[in-house]
Write an enzyme that holds these catalytic residues in place. Structure first.
Site, short mmCIF file in Angstrom:
data_model
loop_
_atom_site.label_atom_id
_atom_site.label_comp_id
_atom_site.label_asym_id
_atom_site.label_seq_id
_atom_site.Cartn_x
_atom_site.Cartn_y
_atom_site.Cartn_z
N ALA A 51 0.83 -1.21 0.00
CA ALA A 51 0.00 0.00 0.00
C ALA A 51 0.87 1.26 0.00
O ALA A 51 0.54 2.26 0.61
CB ALA A 51 -0.92 0.00 1.22
N ARG A 67 -3.68 8.77 -10.02
CA ARG A 67 -4.86 8.89 -10.88
C ARG A 67 -6.14 9.19 -10.10
O ARG A 67 -7.16 9.56 -10.69
CB ARG A 67 -5.04 7.62 -11.73
CG ARG A 67 -4.13 7.60 -12.94
CD ARG A 67 -4.22 6.29 -13.69
NE ARG A 67 -3.53 5.22 -12.97
CZ ARG A 67 -3.62 3.93 -13.29
NH1 ARG A 67 -4.40 3.54 -14.29
NH2 ARG A 67 -2.95 3.03 -12.61
N GLN A 113 8.47 1.92 2.91
CA GLN A 113 9.21 1.89 1.65
C GLN A 113 9.37 3.34 1.21
O GLN A 113 8.41 3.97 0.74
CB GLN A 113 8.42 1.07 0.61
CG GLN A 113 9.20 0.80 -0.66
CD GLN A 113 8.33 0.24 -1.76
OE1 GLN A 113 7.12 0.46 -1.79
NE2 GLN A 113 8.96 -0.47 -2.69
N ASN A 137 -2.00 -12.18 -13.96
CA ASN A 137 -1.63 -12.23 -12.55
C ASN A 137 -2.48 -11.22 -11.79
O ASN A 137 -2.44 -10.03 -12.09
CB ASN A 137 -0.13 -11.88 -12.43
CG ASN A 137 0.28 -11.58 -10.99
OD1 ASN A 137 -0.28 -12.13 -10.05
ND2 ASN A 137 1.26 -10.72 -10.83
N ASN A 173 -8.12 2.34 -9.54
CA ASN A 173 -7.01 3.27 -9.77
C ASN A 173 -7.46 4.71 -9.89
O ASN A 173 -6.69 5.63 -9.64
CB ASN A 173 -6.26 2.88 -11.05
CG ASN A 173 -5.58 1.54 -10.89
OD1 ASN A 173 -4.85 1.32 -9.94
ND2 ASN A 173 -5.87 0.61 -11.79
N LYS A 175 -33.17 16.07 18.62
CA LYS A 175 -31.73 15.98 18.93
C LYS A 175 -31.57 15.72 20.41
O LYS A 175 -32.24 16.37 21.22
CB LYS A 175 -31.04 17.30 18.56
CG LYS A 175 -29.54 17.25 18.71
CD LYS A 175 -28.94 18.58 19.13
CE LYS A 175 -29.26 18.91 20.55
NZ LYS A 175 -28.58 20.10 21.06
N ALA A 199 -48.88 19.80 17.94
CA ALA A 199 -48.29 20.19 16.65
C ALA A 199 -47.57 21.53 16.77
O ALA A 199 -47.99 22.43 17.50
CB ALA A 199 -49.38 20.28 15.60
N SER A 221 -50.98 22.71 21.01
CA SER A 221 -50.30 23.05 19.76
C SER A 221 -49.52 24.34 19.92
O SER A 221 -49.87 25.22 20.72
CB SER A 221 -51.33 23.26 18.65
OG SER A 221 -52.02 22.06 18.43
C1 UD1 Z 1 1.30 -5.66 -10.77
C2 UD1 Z 1 1.96 -6.95 -11.19
C3 UD1 Z 1 1.21 -7.52 -12.39
C4 UD1 Z 1 -0.26 -7.72 -12.04
C5 UD1 Z 1 -0.85 -6.43 -11.52
C6 UD1 Z 1 -2.24 -6.69 -10.98
C7 UD1 Z 1 4.32 -6.84 -10.69
C8 UD1 Z 1 5.67 -6.54 -11.22
N1 UD1 Z 1 3.32 -6.70 -11.54
O1 UD1 Z 1 1.49 -4.74 -11.82
O2 UD1 Z 1 1.77 -8.75 -12.80
O3 UD1 Z 1 -0.97 -8.18 -13.17
O4 UD1 Z 1 -0.07 -5.87 -10.45
O5 UD1 Z 1 -2.85 -5.51 -10.60
O6 UD1 Z 1 4.19 -7.18 -9.55
N2 UD1 Z 1 3.46 -1.05 -4.73
C9 UD1 Z 1 4.21 -0.71 -3.62
N3 UD1 Z 1 5.52 -0.38 -3.79
C10 UD1 Z 1 6.12 -0.39 -5.00
C11 UD1 Z 1 5.34 -0.74 -6.12
C12 UD1 Z 1 4.02 -1.08 -5.97
O7 UD1 Z 1 3.70 -0.69 -2.51
O8 UD1 Z 1 7.31 -0.09 -5.06
C13 UD1 Z 1 2.05 -1.39 -4.56
C14 UD1 Z 1 1.15 -0.38 -5.24
O9 UD1 Z 1 0.72 0.62 -4.32
C15 UD1 Z 1 -0.02 -1.25 -5.69
C16 UD1 Z 1 0.60 -2.62 -5.90
O10 UD1 Z 1 1.82 -2.62 -5.20
O11 UD1 Z 1 -0.99 -1.38 -4.68
C17 UD1 Z 1 0.81 -2.93 -7.37
O12 UD1 Z 1 1.73 -2.03 -7.92
P1 UD1 Z 1 1.59 -1.50 -9.41
O13 UD1 Z 1 2.73 -0.63 -9.70
O14 UD1 Z 1 0.23 -0.97 -9.64
O15 UD1 Z 1 1.78 -2.86 -10.22
P2 UD1 Z 1 1.30 -3.16 -11.70
O16 UD1 Z 1 2.24 -2.53 -12.63
O17 UD1 Z 1 -0.13 -2.84 -11.83
CA CA Z 2 -1.80 -1.62 -10.73
#
Ligand code: UD1
Ligand code: CA
Length: 487
Positions: free
Chosen positions: A11, A17, A77, A177, A235, A358, A387, A412
């Protein structure tokens, strides 16, 4: 082998977006943040440990997660270098607290349709297999943007290739995936440092673990989820609304199957934490929000919004806006009532048309039927408030209480100038301004006797329609023949 289970939730992303000052995973559908829904689903896996990777606006995401799951480990991160990097950050933080063993499930914080059942079924499938990596996959009509699942001749998963790195032929693959992975912890710990960012996006891909597992001679699997929508993420706000509508549809379907009548699912909105009893009826245009609870045989709607309210058995709430209010069994509310916080309507009581309440407790069978404001008050059992009555509860500086006893009959258009008490069984006349306490059983009147000044219209409004009407109502001798004055 241990059956220890650890969940890692990603997360840290910015969610640009959404174009919002609120981080993406905190946007709400069905009365809960997206990450709140995912944490609820994760909860039903009963994991030993949960780590949530936070980055963007972690000062908001972190406390929100901790509130819902106090034992969650927040792994920071700083820079979003890819899903593989994010999981590495989480595993490092987990390992610092104790060894990571058994199975690690990775999921995202923005998939609110994901259910605990689906997550559990996937974790069970992984546990029953001898795979080092299992992918929750899905077959979708339009795979654009997703990582594609590459299978070999035997159907084993060879690799996941990201859209940007895929050949035109690989892009034709519709098995994607979902992002949810289950991994053997030993393999994960060993392989994470070996991920590289030598790819089209220059990111550390978590999905490259599939290829690494294969190289190490380990098994990999993909389990297509029947209900692909469960892994959908939001998104932007268009997707947020679509997912919100779908989640609502699923919530309503569940309640209908449990015995609730929903006359128009298209205009009825019920939050995830609402509780409904069998034989509740929801009429069109009803929104039940927050922690609202509705008991058996109650009818709510049409056009009613209740947030954090309690509606009793067999009660009826029509065209009402309510917040933190309690409606007793068999009571009736509306149409056009506004129940504000602290309203507590007793069994068989009534808060009627154009009434605002209230911080007010109304006893069993007490009624405020028409055009009234009752605030900071206590109205006893069986009492009727006439009323058009108002509690003047605010003197411009402080709020004061009005107490009306049991089985009283207030006239009333009364004003109760608080603090004031009307005793049990007391009455007040129409138009009374109740400034002083009324003893039990007494009648209070404050309006003076009515004065009648004959012929006033003819003298003071000559030549008007009013005077003409008055003249026509007079007999030939000039005496009044107003309706009802004679037979
Ligand atoms: C990723 C998958 C893809 C899959 C898709 C499904 C990888 C490389 N790709 O792609 O195969 O089909 O999700 O939605 O895993 N996030 C972090 N830190 C980061 C990067 C991402 O916390 O450094 C979190 C983002 O907030 C998000 C999730 O990981 O919630 C997915 O990241 P995102 O960059 O959207 O991956 P996709 O390119 O969509
Ligand atoms: Ca994504």
């Amino acid at each position: 082998m241990t059956n220890e289970l650890t969940v890692v939730l990603l997360a840290a992303g910015g969610g640009t977006r959404m174009r919002s000052k609120t981080p993406k995973v905190l946007h709400a559908v069905a009365g809960r943040s997206m990450v709140g829904h995912v944490l609820a689903a994760v909860g039903s896996l009963d994991p030993g440990r949960v780590a949530v990777v936070v980055g963007h606006q972690r000062e908001l995401v972190g406390p929100h997660v901790t509130e819902r799951r106090p034992d969650a480990l927040l792994a920071v991160q700083e820079e979003q270098l890819g899903t593989g990097h994010a999981v590495r950050v989480a595993i490092d933080a987990l390992a610092a607290e104790g060894p990571v063993a058994g199975t690690v499930v990775v999921a995202y914080g923005d998939t609110p349709l994901l259910t605990g059942e689906a997550l559990r079924a996937f974790a069970d499938e992984h546990a029953a297999s001898d795979c080092a990596v299992s992918v929750l996959s899905g077959r979708v009509p339009d795979p654009t943007g997703y990582g594609r699942v590459l299978r070999d001749a035997d159907g084993e998963v060879e690799a996941i290739v990201e859209e940007k790195d895929a050949t035109p032929a690989q892009r034709e693959i519709v098995e994607i995936n979902s992002g949810i992975l289950a991994l053997d912890a030993d393999f994960l710990l060993d392989a994470l440092p070996r991920l590289s960012n030598d790819n089209a996006k220059g990111e550390y891909y978590l999905t490259d673990l599939v290829g690494l597992a294969r190289e190490a001679g380990l098994h990999t699997g993909a389990h297509p989820v029947a209900d692909v929508r469960q892994t959908e993420g939001a998104n932007d706000r268009v997707q947020l609304a679509e997912i919100g509508r779908e989640l609502n549809r699923r919530i309503l379907e569940r309640w209908m199957r449990a015995g609730v009548t929903v006359v128009d699912p298209g205009t009825t909105w019920v939050d995830a934490d609402v509780v409904l009893a069998p034989d509740v009826t929801l009429l069109p245009g009803t929104q039940l929000l927050g922690a609202t609870v509705v008991a058996e045989d109650a009818v709510v709607g049409p056009d009613t919004t209740l947030r954090d309210c309690e509606v009793g058995v067999g009660a009826s709430v029509v065209r009402t806006h309510g917040l933190l209010a309690v409606v007793g069994a068999g009571a009736s509310v509306g149409p056009f009532a506004y129940l504000r916080p602290g309203t507590d309507l007793g069994a068989d009581g009534k808060i009627g048309t154009f009434v605002e309440t209230k911080n007010t407790v109304l006893g069993r069978g007490a009624k405020v039927p028409h055009l009234s404001y009752v605030g900071d008050a206590e109205v006893g059992e069986g009492t009727n408030v006439g009323a058009g009555s108002i509690t003047a509860n605010y003197d411009g500086q402080a709020k004061h209480r009005t107490v009306v006893g049991r089985h009283a009959r207030t006239g009333s258009h009364n004003v109760f100038v608080a603090p004031v008490t009307v005793g049990d069984g007391a009455s007040t006349g129409a138009g009374t301004v109740v400034r002083e306490d009324v003893p039990a059983g007494a009648l209070a009147v404050s309006a003076g006797p009515q004065r009648v000044i004959e012929g006033w219209a003819a003298r003071r409004r000559p030549g008007t329609a009013q005077a003409e009407a008055a003249d026509q109502a007079s007999g030939p001798d000039g005496a009044s023949s107003a309706p009802g004055a004679s037979d």
